[in-house]
Motif scaffolding. Structure first.
Motif, PDB file in Angstrom:
ATOM      1  N   LEU A 441       0.829  -1.200   0.000  1.00 47.33           N
ATOM      2  CA  LEU A 441       0.000   0.000   0.000  1.00 47.33           C
ATOM      3  C   LEU A 441       0.866   1.253   0.000  1.00 47.33           C
ATOM      4  O   LEU A 441       1.897   1.322   0.666  1.00 47.33           O
ATOM      5  N   THR A 442       0.436   2.250  -0.728  1.00 46.10           N
ATOM      6  CA  THR A 442       1.140   3.524  -0.757  1.00 46.10           C
ATOM      7  C   THR A 442       0.894   4.274   0.557  1.00 46.10           C
ATOM      8  O   THR A 442      -0.062   3.968   1.283  1.00 46.10           O
ATOM      9  N   GLU A 444      -0.408   7.051   1.026  1.00 43.79           N
ATOM     10  CA  GLU A 444      -1.746   7.651   0.993  1.00 43.79           C
ATOM     11  C   GLU A 444      -2.810   6.648   1.420  1.00 43.79           C
ATOM     12  O   GLU A 444      -3.746   6.979   2.147  1.00 43.79           O
ATOM     13  N   LEU A 445      -2.649   5.390   0.980  1.00 41.48           N
ATOM     14  CA  LEU A 445      -3.637   4.359   1.305  1.00 41.48           C
ATOM     15  C   LEU A 445      -3.472   3.833   2.721  1.00 41.48           C
ATOM     16  O   LEU A 445      -4.402   3.252   3.288  1.00 41.48           O
ATOM     17  N   ALA A 446      -2.313   4.003   3.306  1.00 42.68           N
ATOM     18  CA  ALA A 446      -2.032   3.469   4.641  1.00 42.68           C
ATOM     19  C   ALA A 446      -2.562   4.364   5.754  1.00 42.68           C
ATOM     20  O   ALA A 446      -2.399   4.046   6.936  1.00 42.68           O
ATOM     21  N   ALA A 447      -3.211   5.456   5.413  1.00 42.91           N
ATOM     22  CA  ALA A 447      -3.718   6.373   6.443  1.00 42.91           C
ATOM     23  C   ALA A 447      -5.052   6.980   6.013  1.00 42.91           C
ATOM     24  O   ALA A 447      -5.281   7.236   4.824  1.00 42.91           O
ATOM     25  N   ASN A 448      -5.928   7.158   7.013  1.00 42.55           N
ATOM     26  CA  ASN A 448      -7.200   7.866   6.825  1.00 42.55           C
ATOM     27  C   ASN A 448      -8.058   7.293   5.704  1.00 42.55           C
ATOM     28  O   ASN A 448      -8.576   8.027   4.858  1.00 42.55           O
ATOM     29  N   GLN A 449      -8.203   5.966   5.709  1.00 44.90           N
ATOM     30  CA  GLN A 449      -9.057   5.295   4.738  1.00 44.90           C
ATOM     31  C   GLN A 449     -10.002   4.345   5.490  1.00 44.90           C
ATOM     32  O   GLN A 449     -10.095   4.406   6.718  1.00 44.90           O
ATOM     33  N   ALA A 450     -10.682   3.485   4.765  1.00 48.60           N
ATOM     34  CA  ALA A 450     -11.580   2.501   5.379  1.00 48.60           C
ATOM     35  C   ALA A 450     -11.176   1.110   4.916  1.00 48.60           C
ATOM     36  O   ALA A 450     -10.748   0.928   3.767  1.00 48.60           O
ATOM     37  N   MET A 451     -11.312   0.116   5.818  1.00 48.78           N
ATOM     38  CA  MET A 451     -10.933  -1.244   5.491  1.00 48.78           C
ATOM     39  C   MET A 451     -12.035  -2.212   5.916  1.00 48.78           C
ATOM     40  O   MET A 451     -12.533  -2.146   7.037  1.00 48.78           O
ATOM     41  N   LEU A 452     -12.406  -3.074   4.994  1.00 48.17           N
ATOM     42  CA  LEU A 452     -13.368  -4.137   5.294  1.00 48.17           C
ATOM     43  C   LEU A 452     -12.586  -5.307   5.886  1.00 48.17           C
ATOM     44  O   LEU A 452     -11.651  -5.814   5.261  1.00 48.17           O
ATOM     45  N   VAL A 453     -12.957  -5.724   7.099  1.00 50.82           N
ATOM     46  CA  VAL A 453     -12.217  -6.789   7.784  1.00 50.82           C
ATOM     47  C   VAL A 453     -13.170  -7.863   8.263  1.00 50.82           C
ATOM     48  O   VAL A 453     -14.349  -7.612   8.538  1.00 50.82           O
ATOM     49  N   LEU A 454     -12.638  -9.075   8.387  1.00 55.78           N
ATOM     50  CA  LEU A 454     -13.362 -10.217   8.939  1.00 55.78           C
ATOM     51  C   LEU A 454     -12.738 -10.575  10.280  1.00 55.78           C
ATOM     52  O   LEU A 454     -11.525 -10.799  10.372  1.00 55.78           O
ATOM     53  N   PHE A 455     -13.562 -10.618  11.325  1.00 54.93           N
ATOM     54  CA  PHE A 455     -13.056 -10.878  12.674  1.00 54.93           C
ATOM     55  C   PHE A 455     -13.030 -12.374  12.989  1.00 54.93           C
ATOM     56  O   PHE A 455     -13.819 -13.153  12.457  1.00 54.93           O
TER      57      PHE A 455
END
Length: 482
Positions: A441-442, A444-455
Motif C-alpha cells: 500500500l502507498t 496515501e492508502l495506509a492512512a485515513n481510509q476505510a478497510m473491510l475486515v473479517l473478525f
C-alpha cells in the motif's frame, strides 16, 4: 438490450471447455440459422450437431437482467455450447435476419407470465397484510416432521455426550466409523444443519492436526454442537406443543437446524425490502467440505443504510461442472426486492431481479461514509455477537482507520483516531492470506481510509484478530480477495 460482445459471452460459459466449444461452432459454420426479433429481445437459430436434425437454441432477453436460455440438445450444461455459439456469432457481427417470435417461445413466455401472476396472487403482493403469514399450517405434517427432528436431536445429543465423556483422545478409527454412520443416519430426521455440524467435527478430527490444536478446535465445535442441540430441543418442543407458533424469523436457529427458507416465507415474515441498491465489497469462492458443496460468497453494502450483507451460492461438488460459478461484481446492483434471511450483523440476502448500473464517485463516497470510526464500539459489538455460542463467529465490519501500524514483530494493526488498535492477521477460517499485501500500500492508502475486515477469535491466543478483505477510499475499492 445487453451489449453482446465476446467478453460478455465468455462470462456466461461454465468453464474454459464451453468457451472453446462455443467458439468452434462459429468457426466451423455450424450455426446454420441466425435470427432475432425486431425488438431485439430474442435471439434464436439452429445449430448443426451430431444428429440428422439441427438443435434449436435461443436466448430470451425479455428480462435483460435474467436471460432465459433454451436448447433442444440433451446437455445438462446451461448455457450449452450451442447457445454460446449463437451468442458468439452475434458478438462476431454475423448477420441475423429479423423474424417473428416462434410460436413455441411465445407460448412459453405466456406461461411464464401466468406463473408470475399466480405467484404474486399467492403471496399477496401489494396487500397491506403482506407481512402476515397467509398459509394454513398442516398440523399433522408439522407434528410428524418435528417429532422426527426431535429424534434426530436426541440421537446426536447422545453421541456428543458420549464423545465428551470418553474424551477427544479416545476417538479412534472405530469411533470415527460410528460417527460417520450416525452422520448418514441423521439424513432421515430433517436436520441437515445438525448433520453438517457433525460432519465438520468428523473432518476436523480426520485432519490429524497436532494434538493441542486438535483438542482446542474439537472442543470448540463440541461446545457449539451442545449449545445448538439445547436450543434446538427447546425450540422444537415449543413448536410441537403449539403448532400455531410462528417460526423464528429473527435468529439463524431455523437455518442452523436445517430449514431452507423460501422467498415466500421471508415475504410472509416481512423480511423483504423494495428497491435496494447494493455494492459488492469482497468476493470469494471456497469448498464447504462438510456439505460437499462449493460456496460462492459475496459481501455487499446497502447504499441506503450502510448495512453489510452476505450472498451465498451453493454448488454441489458432484454437479459443479453443470453450474455456473458466481463472480465478482464491480457495478451497483439495483434489486427490485431484497430478501433478508434471519441473522445478526451480516445476514444473508437474495434477490431475483437485479439490473446493474455503473458505480459512480458519489457511491464510493457514500460507502466510505458508512465506515465505523470508533474501534471501541466495534470491538464491543463483535464481542457481544461472539458471546452467543450460536452466532456467526466471523462478523465483517467496515472500519475507518487513521493509520496502519507495524509492530516490532512485523505484525500489523489498525489505529482509529483515538489510538485504539485492532490486530490485523490472517484467519484460519478464510484459509486465504491477505495481510502480506499490506506492505504494497502507498502512504496515501495506509492512512485515513476505510478497510473491510473479517473478525475471528483466535483460540490459541484468545485474541480478537481481523483479516483485511478490501480497502475502501472515496475514489476506489481495492480488493484483497475477489
Amino acid at each position: 438490450m445487453i451489449t453482446i460482445n465476446e467478453a460478455y459471452v465468455d462470462s456466461l460459459a461454465l468453464n474454459a471447455a464451453a468457451v472453446k466449444n462455443g467458439r468452434d461452432l462459429v468457426k466451423k459454420n455450424k450455426i446454420t440459422k441466425r435470427c432475432r426479433t425486431e425488438d431485439k429481445t430474442l435471439l434464436f437459430g439452429d445449430c448443426q450437431g451430431s444428429g440428422k436434425e439441427p438443435y434449436r437454441c435461443s436466448v430470451d432477453y425479455l428480462k435483460p437482467e435474467s436471460p432465459v436460455y433454451r436448447c433442444t440438445c440433451p446437455s445438462r450444461q446451461f448455457p450449452c455450447k450451442h447457445i454460446l455459439g449463437l451468442l458468439y456469432a452475434s458478438a462476431a457481427g454475423q448477420t441475423f435476419s429479423v423474424e417473428a417470435i416462434p410460436q413455441e417461445i411465445a407460448e412459453k413466455r405466456d406461461k411464464a407470465d401466468k406463473r408470475e401472476e399466480k405467484k404474486k396472487e399467492a403471496i399477496g403482493v401489494g396487500s397491506d397484510e403482506a407481512a402476515v403469514p397467509k398459509r394454513k399450517t398442516n398440523k399433522a405434517a408439522l407434528a410428524k416432521k418435528i417429532n422426527a427432528q426431535l429424534e434426530g436431536v436426541e440421537l446426536l445429543d447422545k453421541l456428543i455426550r458420549q464423545l465428551v465423556q470418553n474424551g477427544v483422545a479416545g476417538i479412534d478409527s472405530k469411533v470415527l466409523k460410528m460417527m460417520d454412520d450416525q452422520a448418514k443416519q441423521l439424513g432421515n430426521f430433517y436436520v441437515p444443519g445438525l448433520q453438517n455440524e457433525l460432519r465438520e467435527l468428523i473432518l476436523l478430527i480426520k485432519e490429524n492436526k497436532d494434538s493441542e490444536s486438535l483438542y482446542t478446535e474439537a472442543m470448540d465445535q463440541l461446545t457449539y454442537l451442545h449449545a445448538l442441540l439445547r436450543k434446538s430441543r427447546d425450540y422444537l418442543t415449543s413448536r410441537k406443543q403449539n403448532p400455531e407458533l410462528a417460526m423464528d424469523s429473527e435468529s439463524g436457529l431455523e437455518e442452523s437446524i436445517g430449514h431452507a427458507w423460501q422467498l415466500s416465507e421471508l415475504r410472509d415474515y416481512g423480511r423483504v425490502q423494495a428497491h435496494v441498491e447494493l455494492a459488492q465489497l469482497a468476493f470469494r469462492s471456497n469448498l464447504y467440505a462438510a456439505r460437499s458443496e462449493y460456496v460462492d460468497e459475496g459481501l455487499w453494502m446497502d447504499l441506503s443504510s450502510g448495512s453489510l450483507y452476505v450472498t451465498r451460492h451453493y454448488r454441489p461438488v458432484k454437479a459443479a461442472k453443470y453450474m455456473k460459478e458466481e463472480d465478482s461484481v464491480f457495478d451497483i446492483v439495483k434489486a427490485s426486492e431484497l430478501f433478508i434471511y434471519p441473522g445478526e450483523l451480516n445476514p444473508r440476502v437474495r434477490w431475483d431481479d437485479g439490473p446493474l448500473r455503473s458505480m459512480q464517485a458519489e457511491d464510493l463516497e457514500r460507502i466510505h461514509s458508512y465506515s465505523r470510526s470508533s474501534f471501541t464500539e466495534v470491538i464491543k459489538l463483535v464481542k457481544n455477537q461472539l458471546k452467543n455460542p450460536l452466532s456467526d463467529k466471523h462478523p465483517v465490519v467496515l472500519l475507518r482507520y487513521s493509520e496502519i501500524v507495524v509492530g516490532e514483530d512485523d505484525s500489523y494493526g489498525l489505529l482509529d483516531a483515538q489510538g485504539k488498535q485492532i490486530v490485523l492477521q490472517d484467519t484460519a477460517y478464510l484459509a486465504h492470506a491477505t495481510t502480506h499485501l499490506l506492505p504494497l500500500l502507498t502512504p496515501e492508502l495506509a492512512a485515513n481510509q476505510a478497510m473491510l475486515v473479517l473478525f475471528e477469535h483466535e483460540l490459541s491466543s484468545g485474541r480478537l484478530i481481523a483479516q483485511p478483505l478490501s480497502l475502501v477510499t472515496k475514489r476506489e475499492i481495492i480488493r484483497f480477495i475477489y
